[in-house]
Structures are given as structure tokens and as C-alpha cells.
Scaffold this active site. Structure first.
Site, PDB file in Angstrom:
ATOM      1  N   SER A   1      89.121  13.433  65.163  1.00 37.72           N
ATOM      2  CA  SER A   1      88.796  12.098  65.677  1.00 37.72           C
ATOM      3  C   SER A   1      87.371  12.086  66.219  1.00 37.72           C
ATOM      4  O   SER A   1      86.809  13.138  66.537  1.00 37.72           O
ATOM      5  CB  SER A   1      89.767  11.730  66.805  1.00 37.72           C
ATOM      6  OG  SER A   1      89.305  10.586  67.494  1.00 37.72           O
ATOM      7  N   HIS A   2      86.795  10.902  66.332  1.00 35.08           N
ATOM      8  CA  HIS A   2      85.498  10.767  67.000  1.00 35.08           C
ATOM      9  C   HIS A   2      85.606  11.152  68.471  1.00 35.08           C
ATOM     10  O   HIS A   2      84.629  11.553  69.082  1.00 35.08           O
ATOM     11  CB  HIS A   2      84.999   9.323  66.895  1.00 35.08           C
ATOM     12  CG  HIS A   2      84.332   9.012  65.584  1.00 35.08           C
ATOM     13  ND1 HIS A   2      84.970   9.158  64.378  1.00 35.08           N
ATOM     14  CD2 HIS A   2      83.077   8.587  65.309  1.00 35.08           C
ATOM     15  CE1 HIS A   2      84.133   8.826  63.408  1.00 35.08           C
ATOM     16  NE2 HIS A   2      82.980   8.477  63.943  1.00 35.08           N
ATOM     17  N   SER A   3      86.795  10.977  69.025  1.00 30.72           N
ATOM     18  CA  SER A   3      86.976  11.229  70.454  1.00 30.72           C
ATOM     19  C   SER A   3      87.801  12.492  70.674  1.00 30.72           C
ATOM     20  O   SER A   3      88.893  12.627  70.123  1.00 30.72           O
ATOM     21  CB  SER A   3      87.695  10.041  71.089  1.00 30.72           C
ATOM     22  OG  SER A   3      88.460  10.461  72.197  1.00 30.72           O
TER      23      SER A   3
ATOM     24  N   GLY B   1      81.895  11.234  68.027  1.00 30.33           N
ATOM     25  CA  GLY B   1      81.448  11.625  66.688  1.00 30.33           C
ATOM     26  C   GLY B   1      82.238  12.824  66.252  1.00 30.33           C
ATOM     27  O   GLY B   1      83.220  13.211  66.901  1.00 30.33           O
TER      28      GLY B   1
ATOM     29  N   ASP C   1      90.010   9.763  61.677  1.00 30.65           N
ATOM     30  CA  ASP C   1      89.988   8.350  62.078  1.00 30.65           C
ATOM     31  C   ASP C   1      88.921   7.584  61.280  1.00 30.65           C
ATOM     32  O   ASP C   1      89.152   7.256  60.126  1.00 30.65           O
ATOM     33  CB  ASP C   1      89.924   8.143  63.603  1.00 30.65           C
ATOM     34  CG  ASP C   1      88.767   8.832  64.308  1.00 30.65           C
ATOM     35  OD1 ASP C   1      87.898   9.384  63.626  1.00 30.65           O
ATOM     36  OD2 ASP C   1      88.731   8.794  65.550  1.00 30.65           O
TER      37      ASP C   1
END
Lengths: 98, 129, 203
Positions: free
Chosen positions: B11-13, B46, B70
């Protein structure tokens, strides 16, 4: 305890969902995993009116959206079919507790 | 005990990645290995190619690895990471076109029964259909 | 000579990304997730930090190392996209390009890699709307190479303004992406200008 019935090559069984929120995601995963432990072809439906679906398919089981008080019906055939249905019924009857 | 396909969540997070991995472990159990990574190399939102590559390597086995991503960059960076693996390893790693959380749970459930990589991917992708 | 050219190219590209960080960020805030400026600057800062190792290498090896640096430091989709561009150019530049045709052949490998990586092509409001016209201008063999490349980059960039995005985050906006320049096309145009300027100055 609903007894296991054999007919037309299938072993049948059924149990009523006790969880107040019905067959939500976590129990659905447990049901699928339990079905996958058996070599038998295992199917499940929500009540008489429901369509039989593959109990080993997480997507199909999750889409049953069976509610509280509804009866989950199982049928299985092939190798260890009886054990499969017995375990599925037992899992529902103990409200999906491990 | 036979091995299961492993799951990697990208995921980006970092928090989303960890949360999704926790959900898989809690809902499906410990028999499927789950790795997760999120955040760019500077620690912001990112994804990080090398971190993805390490995550894959940390759970890789002969049955293969299914990756759930994602948004756009997560997919592009995951493809890059897969290509950077040794070829015989890379061919047993797939990226699933599925929502990250739901896809991860579905994929892990399928994997828990010992299903092959193609079936795990198909089950994750079936969620939307 | 070549080492100095590479050193100058790294310095100029990094400086340009720094100078345009804000502009790229604003373009990306309009239609993307607003990280293109900082991502590009982080990538080029990392290349600059390795300038002493990259500059003495053969052009092919230098491009590959610079590309890999972008892949490992950028953290957005632009890392693998620009990284693939440079790495594929590097692989194709085993013998150094000496004229326009051989440079175009090397550049073409890079552009193809971007298409594959992004699963995209011209017309989708991406960096390819700059890179592909620049490549075509070089392949056409008419006019001064530097002049036609610059012009193709500028026109390509401008062409993205009225395009509908179908790739990347901007595609979520649909019609609302129309009217904004694409940030990736802008950074590509900036880099084309950097290379053109350096070639012109070295002639």
C-alpha cells in the site's frame, strides 16, 4: 442436532446460524477453510430457497449473506463426505468458535 | 505440512499495509505467510521497489506469492520489484487485480487450503465480479 | 569529455528538477496525488549524490545506474517509468551513439520500455505524449536535431492540456483532467530541454 441424511449420492446436513449479525466475513472464511480440509465436493445454501454454491469458494460463501436464524444447508459427496458435512454442521452449531 | 501460497500487501500507506496484513492473519490464521510494506523510501506516502522486493523474498516459497496492491504506483513498483527477482522466482509471483483488503482476505483463504497460485489469484480477482 | 558531459547532465537535471519542484507539484495536485515534484527531486538528488560513481562509467552503464537509482528512490510510479526509460536506453547504448540515427535507436528502446511499464501510449495524457513525438522528430531526420526535439517536446507537452487522462490517478478525474498539463509530460519536456541545451553547448 440435525442428523446426516444420505440421498442421491449426497450426504446432507443443516444447522441454524446463531450469530446475531448472520454469516459475516469471519465465519464465512472459517466455513470455507473447513470445507477445504476435505477431499469431498462440499456445497452450501442458505435455506431451501437458496442456490447450492461451492463451500470451498470464499467468494461464493461470502455472497450467501445468510442472516441470523437462517438455516445453512450442506451437502457433500465423494471421499470423506460424511466427515465434511459433520464438521461443517458442528462449526455452525458452535457459532464458529474454534 | 505442505506449503501455502504466500501473500504480500503493498500500500502507499504503511498503516494500511499493516492493518490489511493483521486482518488477514486474524481472519484466516497463521498458516498463510503474509508480508506487507508501504511508504516511499523517504517514509512518506508511496511505495518502495526494494522494500517490495524484500517483502516478497521474506515469504517466498515454491508455491508462489500473490501480491495485492492499492493505487497505480503500487502496481508499477510491484511489477518492477517482481522483474528484479531471479527469473525462476519471479515467474511464481503474481499481482492480483483486486481490492487490497478484500482481495488479500480472499487470496489467503484460498491459499490456506493449499490451492495453487493461479487459483489464489483467480479467487482474489473474482471478488469484484 | 564524456565524464564531464555526464557530470554536467546530472547537475543540470537535478538543478532543473529542484527549480521546478513546486510547478510539478502544483500540476500534480490538480490531477494526481501531488507528489510528482518531490518524487522527481528525491530521485535526482539521489543521482546527484552518486555523481562521482556514475560520471566515469560508460554511457550505457551510467544510464543503467542512474535509472536504477530512480527506481529505488522515487517511490511513485514515475520511479519505475523514468527508471525503465534510462535503464533500457543504457542497455541499448552498449556502443556509444555517435549520430542522430544511433541516438534515436537508443532512445527508441527507452520509449518502448516506458510504454510497456506504463501499459500506455500517446494520447493518454502521460509522459509518452512528450517522449514519442521527440523520438519521431529524431527519426524523421529533418531539420536540426536539437531544434526539432525541443519543438516536439513543447508541442507534445501542450497537447496534453486538452487530453482526457486514461492512465494513472488522473484517470479517476475523467473529464475534470481536461484543461491541465500532465505533470509527467512536463517533467519529460524539462529533461528533453536539459539534454538539448547540453548538446548545443558542447557543439
Amino acid at each position: 442436532m440435525s442428523g446426516l441424511v444420505k440421498e442421491a449420492g449426497y450426504v446432507h446436513g443443516a444447522a441454524v446460524i446463531q450469530d446475531p449479525t448472520g454469516l459475516h466475513a469471519r465465519p464465512a472464511v472459517k466455513l470455507t477453510k473447513s470445507a477445504k480440509r476435505h477431499g469431498a465436493e462440499v456445497e452450501v445454501r442458505a435455506g431451501e430457497a437458496g442456490n447450492w454454491v461451492n463451500a470451498k469458494s470464499p467468494n461464493a460463501v461470502m455472497k450467501l449473506k445468510a442472516g441470523h436464524g437462517e438455516e445453512l444447508q450442506f451437502r457433500a459427496r465423494g471421499e470423506d463426505a460424511e466427515a465434511a458435512v459433520a464438521q461443517m454442521v458442528a462449526l455452525v452449531e458452535r457459532d464458529f468458535q474454534e | 505440512m505442505s506449503e501455502s501460497v504466500s501473500i504480500v500487501i503493498v500500500s502507499h500507506s504503511p498503516q494500511v499495509a499493516r492493518g490489511a496484513a493483521d486482518m488477514v492473519r486474524e481472519m484466516v490464521g497463521e498458516e498463510v505467510q503474509v508480508a506487507h510494506c508501504g511508504g516511499n523510501p523517504a517514509g512518506g506516502l508511496g511505495t518502495d521497489v526494494m522494500a517490495i522486493k524484500s517483502a516478497i523474498e521474506s515469504v517466498y516459497n515454491q508455491k508462489g506469492v500473490a501480491i495485492l496492491v492499492d493505487l497505480g504506483g503500487a502496481e508499477t513498483n510491484s511489477e518492477m520489484a517482481v522483474e528484479m527477482l531471479p527469473a525462476e522466482m519471479g515467474e511464481r509471483v503474481v499481482i492480483c487485480n483486486a481490492p487490497i483488503v478484500e482481495g488479500a482476505v480472499m487470496a489467503a483463504t484460498e491459499a490456506a487450503g493449499g490451492a495453487p497460485l493461479e487459483a489464489v489469484k483467480a479467487t482474489a480477482e473474482e471478488f469484484l465480479s | 569529455m564524456k565524464t564531464e558531459f555526464l557530470r554536467a547532465a546530472i547537475a543540470r537535471a537535478t538543478e532543473t528538477m529542484r527549480a521546478h519542484n513546486q510547478e510539478l507539484t502544483e500540476l500534480d495536485q490538480a490531477i494526481g496525488d501531488g507528489d510528482h515534484g518531490t518524487n522527481m527531486q528525491r530521485g535526482f538528488d539521489a543521482i546527484e549524490a552518486s555523481a562521482d560513481e556514475i560520471s566515469p562509467l560508460d554511457l550505457g552503464a551510467a544510464l543503467q545506474k542512474a535509472g536504477m537509482t530512480l527506481v529505488t528512490t522515487v517511490g511513485g510510479a514515475s520511479g519505475p517509468l523514468y527508471g525503465s526509460l534510462l535503464m533500457s536506453m543504457g542497455k541499448a547504448a552498449s556502443s556509444e551513439p555517435t549520430d542522430r540515427a544511433s541516438f534515436a535507436a537508443v532512445f527508441s528502446e527507452g520509449v518502448d520500455a516506458v510504454k510497456r511499464r506504463g501499459k500506455s501510449d500517446v494520447g493518454a495524457k502521460t509522459m509518452l505524449d512528450v517522449l514519442v513525438p521527440v523520438l519521431q522528430a529524431l527519426q524523421d531526420d529533418g531539420g536540426d536535431a536539437v531544434a526539432v526535439a525541443r519543438q516536439a517536446a513543447d508541442e507534445g507537452l501542450e497537447s496534453t492540456r486538452n487530453m482526457l487522462a486514461t492512465k494513472g490517478r488522473a484517470s479517476f478525474l475523467g473529464e475534470r483532467s481536461v484543461g491541465h498539463l500532465d505533470p509527467g509530460a512536463r517533467s519529460s519536456a524539462l529533461l528533453v530541454h536539459v539534454v538539448c541545451d547540453l548538446i548545443e553547448e558542447s557543439q
